[in-house]
Design an enzyme around this catalytic site. Structure first.
Site, PDB file in Angstrom:
ATOM      1  N   HIS C 213       0.780  -1.146   0.044  1.00  0.00           N
ATOM      2  CA  HIS C 213      -0.048   0.338  -0.048  1.00  0.00           C
ATOM      3  C   HIS C 213       0.754   1.331   0.020  1.00  0.00           C
ATOM      4  CE1 HIS C 213      -4.372  -1.349   0.523  1.00  0.00           C
ATOM      5  NE2 HIS C 213      -3.942  -2.389   0.122  1.00  0.00           N
ATOM      6  N   SER C 217       0.026  -1.119  -6.338  1.00  0.00           N
ATOM      7  CA  SER C 217       0.404  -2.173  -7.234  1.00  0.00           C
ATOM      8  C   SER C 217       0.885  -1.847  -8.646  1.00  0.00           C
ATOM      9  CB  SER C 217      -1.047  -2.772  -7.772  1.00  0.00           C
ATOM     10  OG  SER C 217      -1.736  -3.503  -6.725  1.00  0.00           O
ATOM     11  N   LYS C 241     -13.818  -7.980  -9.375  1.00  0.00           N
ATOM     12  CA  LYS C 241     -13.355  -8.676 -10.411  1.00  0.00           C
ATOM     13  C   LYS C 241     -12.698  -9.886  -9.549  1.00  0.00           C
ATOM     14  CE  LYS C 241      -9.908  -8.184 -13.643  1.00  0.00           C
ATOM     15  NZ  LYS C 241      -8.751  -7.377 -14.522  1.00  0.00           N
ATOM     16  N   ASP C 242     -12.085  -9.416  -8.127  1.00  0.00           N
ATOM     17  CA  ASP C 242     -11.823 -10.484  -7.392  1.00  0.00           C
ATOM     18  C   ASP C 242     -12.513 -11.549  -6.832  1.00  0.00           C
ATOM     19  OD1 ASP C 242      -9.298  -8.868  -5.587  1.00  0.00           O
ATOM     20  OD2 ASP C 242      -9.014  -9.616  -7.369  1.00  0.00           O
ATOM     21  N   GLU C 285       5.276 -34.045  -1.640  1.00  0.00           N
ATOM     22  CA  GLU C 285       4.246 -33.822  -2.410  1.00  0.00           C
ATOM     23  C   GLU C 285       4.516 -32.879  -3.709  1.00  0.00           C
ATOM     24  OE1 GLU C 285       1.114 -35.150  -1.411  1.00  0.00           O
ATOM     25  OE2 GLU C 285       0.180 -33.103  -0.736  1.00  0.00           O
TER      26      GLU C 285
END
Lengths: 184, 257, 421
Positions: C213, C217, C241-242, C285
Site C-alpha cells: 500500500h 500495485s 473482479k476478485d 508432495e
C-alpha cells in the site's frame, strides 16, 4: 474507452436499476452460499458417529438382588439402578405431590415399580450423591444424600430437602427382557 | 518462438507434469487393465447387491487372514442391512472386555458399536501363520494402491498358473500379472465357486472379484455417495453464482472499458 | 483519515477512537489501483482467501486430531468416517494446500513476468519470499501429521538433510527429532509448529500488504502511475473482479475436493507409518518436486565438499536466490511486455521449473540424472547469468508514457501497446 460514466438520463437510470438488481441478487446468492458453507464447520463439532454409537449401554440386572443398588456408566455419567424393596416402593408411591419441591408421581419415573433407574448426578451443582454403597448415608427420606450441599432425595430419586431444584433425572431406558435394561 | 506458441507448449508441459508427477514414482509398474465400476464418475453409487455379495466374500474368504480394523459392525447399515441383521452378525464374533469385578479380562459377544475382530491377535501371530508374510489390513486397500479398485481387481483376477518362460518363481511365491515384480506371496484367494452367493448370483471369479472390490471401495471411502451428491449441488450452485458475479463485473466495468 | 465523516453515530464513535472504518475506506474502497490490471492480478487476494480456508479447516481438524504416533493415523480416519462432514474438512484442507501452492506459484510468476520485484517494491518481494518459505515449512510439517508411510519417510529424508551441515549437523538433526529417529516427540512438535506457523504467515501477509500500500500495485505495462487518470478505486472495480475470480477458483478447487480428492496425493500415505519398511519410492508432495530434483542433482563431491551438502545448499539457494532478483535485474524497463528477449526466456524458465518437477517425481536413474542436472544448471543460469546480461544487452521497447495514454482508444499509447503484444 471513456473514463467517464455515460451521462444520458434514460441509459443511466435503466442501467443503474439493472445493476442494482444484479447486485442484490448476486449478493443474496453469495450470502446463502456462505451460510451453506458454514454448516459443515459447525456440525463437525456435534457428537460424531462413534460417540453416538456408544450412547446406548446395555445392563444385565439378573444378579441385582432385592434392595440392592448398582452403579453403571452411561455417556460418561453414573446411573443408579435400584432394585427397590416393597417398603421403598410403598413410601415412594404414597408421598403427596404438595410435599415435593419438584412434583412428580413415582409412576411416571419408573417402567416397572421394583426397578428405579436415575442419573446419579445431583441437580444442584453436579456432585454424585451418596447411597449406593452399603453403609452410605441415605438422607432423611431413604433415597440418596448429596454431601456437597446437603440435598436429600427419596426412594423415587425426587428432591425433598436441600438446594437441588429438580428430581434426579430419569434417562431414556427400556427393558430388553426381564434381565436386561438398555439405557439411551 | 512466438509467445502464444510458448504458452501452448508450457500448458502442455504443465499437463504432462500433472499427469506424471501427481502419481509420481512407479516407473516400472505393470499395466493395470481398466474396469467399469458402479461408483465411478460424478454420479457413481455403490451397488447394494455388490456390496452385500462382496461382504460375503470378505467374510468367508479374506477375513481368514486380512483384518478390517477401521470398520465397525454399525457401519454395515450402509450395505442395507437392518439393525437386527447387524446385531446378529456382530454376535457371531467375540471381543475382549473387562476387567470384571475380580480384575479378570473376559470375552463377550461383539456389539454393533464394536469394530471387526482381526483374525490374528498381533503382527507376529499373523506372520507365523503366513510363512512370514503379513497380510495387510484391507480397510483402505483401494486407496492405498496406485490404480485403486482397478489394481485390486486386476490382482485378484491376474494370477497365472504358469509364469512366463523367462521368469524364475521363488519358493512359496505365485505369479501375478498385476502385482509389482509379478511375484506375490498370497496364493490365489478366489476361484469360481469360492462362495455360494446368498442372492443366487453365479459366483464366477470375475463376479467375486468385482463384488469384493466394490465392498473394499466402500470400506475405503464410505462417504463416496454423500460426497458426490453434495459435489454436484455445490458445483451447480457455484457455476450459477460465478456467472452472476461475471455479469456484475461486466456491468460495473462497463464505464471503464 | 479525516476526509469522510460518518453518518452512523456508532461507526463515528468507534472510528474516532480506532480509525478502523476510515482505514477500510482508504485501503479497501478508495484505494487507487491501476485501471489496466489483468486477471493475473487476482492471485494475490486469492492467496489471502486460501489462507483463511486453510486456517478455518485446520482449526476444525485440530479439534479432532490426536498428535501421538499410536493414534494419529486412526484419528484422521475417525475424522474421515465418524466426524460429521469430517471427510469434507479433511479433503478441503488437503486439496487447499495444493491449491495454495498453485496460486502462490502463479502469483510469483506474475511478479517475475511484469517486474513487480523491481524498485520500489523490493521489500514487498522479499517479504513474499519469506511467506513462501513459511508456507513450505508449514506444508512440510502438516504432511507428517497423518502419520502415513510418506509422512514418516518424507520427514525422515528431509530432516536427515541437515546432517550434511559440517560439525554440528548430527546434533541439529537429533535436536530436530527430539530423539534418534522421527518418532513421537517429532510428531508432537510438528503439530505445535504447524498450528503456529500459519499465524506467522498472517503477520507476514499483513506486512506484505502494508508494503504494497505504500507504492501500490504494479501493472502489466510496468510503468508508474502518473496521476488519478491512471487509476480507479479498488472498490467496486477490483472487489467484484476478485469476487468473480474467487468464484472461478472455488469451482476448480471444489471439483477436486468432491470428485478427485486424492489426485494430488500419494496412495502410500494411506498406509500407516512403518519405521521398519521403506516404500519403494519416497516422493514429496508435488509442490516440492522441483526442489527435490535440485537436491538430488548433485551426485559428485566438489573439492572437499560432499555432494549431499552441495545438494542441500543448492536446494535452499534455489529459493534464496529470489531475494536478490531486484538487484540482479538491471533492465531499464520493468515489464516483459517491452522486453522481447526476456519475454521468451521467461517461458523457457517456466518450462525448466516444470521439467525440474517432472525430474523430481522420477527415481534418480538413467536419463533422469543428466536431465535433472541440466535443468538445475539452467535454473541458476537464468538468475545469475541470463538476467544480469539481459539487463545490459537487451534492446527493450519503449513503454507508453502513461497508463491512461495507453488504454485510451486511438491515443498515443495504443499503437505502442499493439506493437508490444
Amino acid at each position: 474507452m471513456a473514463n467517464t460514466v455515460s451521462t444520458s438520463p434514460e441509459h443511466s437510470g435503466e442501467g443503474e436499476t439493472r445493476r442494482d438488481f444484479l447486485l442484490i441478487a448476486t449478493s443474496t446468492v453469495g450470502v446463502i452460499g456462505v451460510a451453506l458453507a458454514a454448516w459443515p464447520f459447525i456440525d463437525s463439532m456435534n457428537p460424531a458417529k462413534d460417540t453416538l454409537a456408544l450412547a446406548t449401554t446395555g445392563v444385565d440386572i439378573s444378579a441385582v438382588e432385592d434392595g440392592q443398588r448398582i452403579t453403571v456408566v452411561w455417556r460418561g455419567k453414573p446411573v443408579f439402578i435400584d432394585h427397590r424393596t416393597a417398603a421403598q416402593i410403598e413410601s415412594a408411591e404414597s408421598v403427596p405431590m404438595d410435599d415435593l419441591p419438584d412434583p412428580e408421581p413415582d409412576s411416571e419415573r419408573v417402567e416397572k415399580p421394583d426397578w428405579l433407574v436415575v442419573v446419579g448426578v445431583c441437580t444442584h451443582l453436579g456432585c454424585i450423591p451418596l447411597g449406593q454403597k452399603v453403609g452410605d448415608p441415605r438422607g432423611d427420606y431413604g433415597g440418596w444424600f448429596c454431601p456437597c450441599h446437603g440435598s436429600h432425595y427419596d426412594t423415587s430419586g425426587r428432591i425433598r430437602k436441600g438446594p437441588a431444584p429438580a428430581n434426579l433425572a430419569v434417562p431414556p431406558y427400556e427393558f430388553v427382557d426381564d434381565s436386561t435394561i438398555s439405557i439411551g | 518462438m512466438s509467445t502464444p506458441m510458448n504458452k501452448l507448449l508450457t500448458a502442455a508441459a504443465v499437463a504432462a507434469w500433472i499427469g506424471v508427477a501427481a502419481p509420481a514414482g512407479a516407473a516400472e509398474a505393470p499395466e493395470i487393465p481398466e474396469h467399469d465400476w458402479s461408483f465411478s464418475g460424478m454420479f457413481g453409487t455403490f451397488d447394494r447387491g455388490a456390496l452385500q455379495r462382496g461382504f460375503q466374500v470378505y467374510r468367508e474368504v479374506c477375513s481368514n487372514c486380512h483384518s478390517l480394523d477401521l470398520i465397525a459392525f454399525r457401519n454395515l447399515a450402509a450395505l442395507g442391512l437392518s439393525p437386527d441383521e447387524i446385531q446378529a452378525i456382530a454376535e457371531g464374533y467375540e471381543v475382549e472386555d473387562g476387567p470384571d469385578d475380580e480384575g479378570e479380562m473376559f470375552m463377550r459377544p461383539a456389539r454393533a458399536s464394536d469394530y471387526f475382530v482381526p483374525p490374528f491377535p498381533n503382527e507376529k501371530a499373523a506372520r507365523a501363520s503366513n510363512n512370514g508374510a503379513l497380510p495387510p489390513d484391507l480397510s483402505l486397500m483401494v486407496k492405498a494402491r496406485k490404480g485403486g479398485a482397478d489394481y485390486v481387481y486386476g490382482l485378484l483376477t491376474g494370477y497365472e498358473e504358469e509364469p512366463p518362460a523367462d521368469v524364475e518363481l521363488m519358493e512359496g511365491m505365485y505369479y501375478n500379472k498385476v502385482f509389482p515384480g509379478h511375484q506375490i506371496a498370497m496364493a490365489p484367494p478366489l476361484y469360481e465357486g469360492s462362495v455360494e452367493y446368498a442372492d443366487g448370483t453365479e459366483a464366477t471369479l470375475d463376479q467375486e472379484a468385482e463384488d469384493v472390490v466394490t465392498f473394499l471401495a466402500w470400506t475405503a471411502q464410505p462417504e463416496l455417495e454423500q460426497r458426490k451428491r453434495m459435489g454436484v449441488k455445490v458445483l451447480l450452485f457455484l457455476i450459477v453464482l460465478t456467472a452472476m458475479l461475471f455479469a456484475l463485473k461486466r456491468k460495473i466495468w462497463s464505464d471503464v472499458h | 483519515m479525516e476526509a469522510k465523516t460518518w453518518k452512523n453515530p456508532v461507526i463515528a464513535w468507534i472510528d474516532y477512537r480506532l480509525p478502523i472504518f476510515s482505514m477500510m475506506q482508504a485501503d479497501l474502497v478508495d484505494y487507487p489501483t491501476p485501471k489496466n490490471l489483468n486477471y493475473w492480478w487476482n492471485f494475490g487476494s486469492l492467496n489471502g482467501i486460501v489462507l483463511v480456508i486453510m486456517i478455518g479447516t485446520g482449526i476444525m481438524l485440530a479439534m479432532q486430531y490426536t498428535a501421538n504416533v499410536d493414534f494419529a493415523f486412526e484419528s484422521v480416519e475417525r475424522i474421515m468416517r465418524d466426524v460429521n462432514y469430517g471427510w469434507l474438512l479433511r479433503y478441503m484442507h488437503m486439496n487447499g494446500g495444493s491449491m495454495f501452492f498453485i496460486v502462490v506459484y502463479i502469483h510469483t510468476f506474475r511478479g517475475l513476468y511484469y517486474g513487480s520485484y523491481r524498485a520500489p517494491r523490493e521489500l514487498l518481494w522479499i517479504i513474499g519470499v519469506f511467506i513462501l518459505l513459511a508456507m513450505m515449512a508449514t506444508a512440510f510439517m502438516g504432511y507428517v501429521l497423518p502419520w502415513g508411510q510418506m509422512s514418516f519417510w518424507g520427514a525422515t529424508v528431509i530432516t536427515n538433510l541437515f546432517s550434511a551441515i559440517p560439525l554440528i549437523g548430527e546434533s541439529i538433526v537429533t535436536w530436530l527429532w527430539g530423539g534418534f529417529s522421527v518418532a513421537n516427540p517429532t510428531l508432537n512438535r510438528f503439530f505445535a509448529l504447524h498450528y503456529l506457523l500459519p499465524f506467522v504467515i498472517v503477520g507476514l501477509v499483513f506486512v506484505h500488504l502494508w508494503a504494497l500500500h505504500v507504492h501500490k500495485s504494479n501493472n502489466p505495462l510496468g510503468i508508474d502511475v502518473k496521476g488519478p487518470q491512471d487509476t480507479i478505486p479498488f472498490s467496486p472495480y477490483y472487489t467484484i473482479k476478485d469476487a468473480f475470480g474467487l468464484g472461478a477458483f472455488m469451482i476448480v478447487y471444489l471439483a477436486f475436493v468432491f470428485f478427485a480428492p486424492d489426485f494430488f496425493g500419494e496412495p502410500d500415505n494411506y498406509i500407516k507409518a512403518n519405521p521398519m519398511q521403506t516404500p519403494p519410492h519416497i516422493v514429496p508432495e508435488w509442490y516440492f518436486l522441483p526442489y527435490y530434483a535440485i537436491l538430488r542433482a548433485i551426485t559428485f563431491d566438489i573439492w572437499f565438499v560432499p555432494a549431499k551438502l552441495i545438494g542441500v545448499i543448492l536446494m535452499f539457494s534455489s529459493i534464496l536466490i529470489l531475494l536478490f532478483l531486484p538487484w540482479l535485474d538491471r533492465s531499464p524497463v520493468r515489464s516483459a511486455r517491452f522486453r522481447p528477449i526476456y519475454k521468451q526466456l521467461f517461458w523457457v524458465f517456466l518450462a525448466d521449473c516444470i521439467l525440474l518437477g517432472v525430474v523430481g517425481g522420477h527415481p534418480p536413474e538413467g536419463a533422469w540424472i543428466p536431465i535433472g542436472q541440466a535443468a538445475t544448471a539452467y535454473y541458476f543460469a537464468h538468475f545469475l547469468i541470463i538476467i544480469p546480461l539481459l539487463g545490459i544487452f537487451e534492446k527493450t521497447r519503449t513503454p507508453p508514457t502513461s497508463i491512461s495514454a495507453a488504454v485510451t482508444p486511438g491515443g498515443v499509447g495504443t499503437k505502442i501497446k499493439e506493437a508490444a503484444e
